[in-house]
Design an enzyme around this catalytic site. Sequence first.
Site, PDB file in Angstrom:
ATOM      1  N   LYS A  41       0.484  -8.303  11.012  1.00 16.06           N
ATOM      2  CA  LYS A  41      -0.469  -8.303  12.083  1.00 16.06           C
ATOM      3  C   LYS A  41      -1.097  -6.934  12.264  1.00 16.06           C
ATOM      4  CE  LYS A  41       2.364 -11.639  14.513  1.00 16.06           C
ATOM      5  NZ  LYS A  41       3.207 -11.888  15.685  1.00 16.06           N
ATOM      6  N   ASP A  97       4.609   3.118   3.903  1.00 15.80           N
ATOM      7  CA  ASP A  97       5.649   4.146   4.029  1.00 15.80           C
ATOM      8  C   ASP A  97       6.525   4.178   2.782  1.00 15.80           C
ATOM      9  OD1 ASP A  97       7.086   1.824   4.656  1.00 15.80           O
ATOM     10  OD2 ASP A  97       7.403   2.386   6.724  1.00 15.80           O
TER      11      ASP A  97
END
Length: 194
Positions: A41, A97
């Site tokens: 999302k 990340d």
Amino acid sequence: MTSPYLEVVDAASIARRVAELGQEIEADYVDKNPVLVGVLKGSVPFLSDLIRSITIPIEVDFLLLTRFGERGRVSVAMDTAISLSGRHVLLVEDIVDTGLTLTALRRNLEVRRVASLNTVTLLDKVPRRIVEVPIEYRGFEIGDEFLLGYGLDWQGRFRNLPSLWAVMDMNRLADIEETFPDAAFGGDDPESAR
């Protein structure tokens, strides 16, 4: 008393960088009618602004991922509606990340025989990288802070903040979570009342 959060990228800087990324993508894909695939999302605010900055023909679709198990295995919970075979695909992420999720996503899309596959991410958290993965378009390189806003959340909240905030003390943020958005939207800092 110091604030448990700090604005690290303001809304104007985000808007400027997203517009630049849109121009770069437009120049590279001028005759390719790319499909931009947003990873739900967190990518929604970024993707929304990015597609408005691109004036060539594009299509937009979405993927939703789930993570499970101790190793955080990734599976696709909602797949694209558009066939990606033979298409030029831009995978749109809010943040990269460790690189593990992006690696799994790229493998998933590559087996669909796409014409090309590139990644655009708003944030590249290089210090957390475990697996090197190509990122062709990046908005900002950031450190290892926990960030909120502009799609990034804490317990499903704060995705709608117009800028990016580093959380300096998660315990204190939990104590003042009800007033955090006021400060983020330019209101009073709840710490000043203490």
